[in-house]
Design a protein around this motif. Structure first.
Motif, short mmCIF file in Angstrom:
data_model
loop_
_atom_site.label_atom_id
_atom_site.label_comp_id
_atom_site.label_asym_id
_atom_site.label_seq_id
_atom_site.Cartn_x
_atom_site.Cartn_y
_atom_site.Cartn_z
N GLN A 96 16.59 0.82 7.81
CA GLN A 96 15.76 1.05 6.38
C GLN A 96 14.41 0.32 6.70
OE1 GLN A 96 18.89 -1.29 3.95
NE2 GLN A 96 18.42 0.79 2.64
N LEU A 97 14.36 -0.22 8.04
CA LEU A 97 12.88 -0.92 8.22
C LEU A 97 11.71 0.16 8.03
CD1 LEU A 97 13.97 -3.56 10.69
CD2 LEU A 97 13.39 -3.81 8.05
N PRO A 98 10.67 -0.05 7.49
CA PRO A 98 9.65 0.86 7.31
C PRO A 98 8.70 0.93 8.64
CG PRO A 98 8.85 -1.14 6.26
CD PRO A 98 10.24 -1.39 6.63
N ASP A 99 8.16 2.09 9.12
CA ASP A 99 7.40 2.22 10.19
C ASP A 99 5.80 1.55 9.62
OD1 ASP A 99 5.81 2.84 12.33
OD2 ASP A 99 5.51 5.11 11.67
N ILE A 100 5.41 0.42 10.64
CA ILE A 100 4.33 -0.15 10.18
C ILE A 100 3.27 0.23 11.20
CG2 ILE A 100 5.57 -1.91 8.91
CD1 ILE A 100 5.10 -3.66 11.75
N ILE B 68 5.01 -1.17 2.50
CA ILE B 68 3.84 -0.49 3.16
C ILE B 68 3.15 0.62 2.27
CG2 ILE B 68 5.24 -0.41 5.17
CD1 ILE B 68 6.02 2.74 4.70
N ARG B 69 3.46 0.69 1.03
CA ARG B 69 2.60 1.47 0.19
C ARG B 69 1.55 0.85 -0.63
NH1 ARG B 69 7.82 3.01 -0.21
NH2 ARG B 69 8.17 1.77 -1.91
#
Length: 284
Positions: free
Chosen positions: A11-15, A66-67
């Motif tokens: 579930q970790l977002p792409d940074i 991240i948004r």
């Protein structure tokens, strides 16, 4: 205490496209010192009252999503958290909530002459991030109202807090008049429940020096009392055994600083047959 975030690795977002560092802060020397006072004091080796791992930092970006763009408070404190093993990794160079597992407990903004939206957009941003406490310190009185404002998260927004004590952290904040790094003035400092500020490394060293000096003074005073006692014993012994003639040695004996030698003289008077034997005791 701030709410923990539990994410599965998938579930970790792409940074990769997230701007984490932009080198934009422009602070004054006073603000820089104030930030450092609030961070380094917690790493100076003194008793802080914090019994769990923590991170205290200045001008490091906080990212809750991240948004949303990050916000870099002047100082933040996050407790019950272990720092990364490799600070060079991009994912931990800034404070990403999903990587560190929780928001910080306290965010602090120091008001400067340049408007910083401390009581408007930042108040909303930190509440959105679910940071339990938000502190605004206004040393130059740029904003109308109190020099120190403390807010506590209640539901989805902040409400004014009547004191600057944070029970979940075990620390408080206080305004302190004094000198830090040769600059006098009013400083915002972490404090104990008593209101006494947590000492800096320099203050801890000064306290230690003062304690050593006090111990040295006590030792010297004790030695002086012991010497006076032996001199009195020697004077009485010389007078009783050799009369007024025996007192002729007293001036030289009184100049002796070695307590062990004085003790030997006092003990040797009873067995001495003449003053030469007394003289030999402290000449040997």
């Amino acid at each position: 205490m701030s709410e923990p975030l539990i994410l599965d690795p998938s579930q970790l977002p792409d940074i990769s496209n997230l701007v984490l560092e932009d080198d934009t802060p422009l602070d004054s020397f006073i603000n820089e010192k104030q930030q450092r006072l609030l961070t380094t004091v917690l790493y100076s080796g003194g008793d802080t009252g914090i019994t769990v791992p923590f991170i205290a930092a200045a001008n490091v970006g906080l990212f809750s999503s991240i948004r949303q763009p990050g916000v870099a408070p002047d100082v933040f404190l996050s407790i019950n958290i272990t720092g990364a093993e490799d600070w060079w990794e991009r994912k931990v160079r800034s404070y990403l909530f999903w990587e560190f597992g929780k928001p910080p407990e306290i965010a602090i903004e120091i008001v400067s002459p340049t408007p910083g939206n401390e009581l408007s957009s930042k108040l909303i941003d930190y509440a959105r991030m679910r940071i339990p406490y938000y502190v605004v310190y206004d040393p130059l009185r740029e904003l109308r109202g109190s020099t120190l404002r403390v807010f506590e998260l209640q539901n989805q927004s902040y409400a004014p807090k009547t004191d600057a004590w944070f029970p979940e952290v075990g620390l408080g904040l206080t305004l302190w008049e004094g000198e830090f790094e040769k600059v006098g003035g009013t400083w915002l400092r972490w404090c104990y429940p008593s209101g006494d500020p947590i000492p800096t490394g320099d203050e801890l060293a000064a306290q230690k020096d003062a304690q050593l000096s006090q111990k040295d003074a006590q030792l010297l005073e004790e030695q002086a009392r012991t010497k006076r006692a032996f001199i009195q014993m020697i004077e009485l012994g010389l007078r009783l055994k050799f009369g007024e003639e025996g007192l002729l040695l007293l001036d030289k004996i009184s100049a002796i600083s070695d307590v062990a030698v004085l003790q030997a003289i006092a003990s040797g008077i009873a067995a001495a047959n003449n003053l030469d034997e007394i003289h030999q005791i402290y000449q040997s």
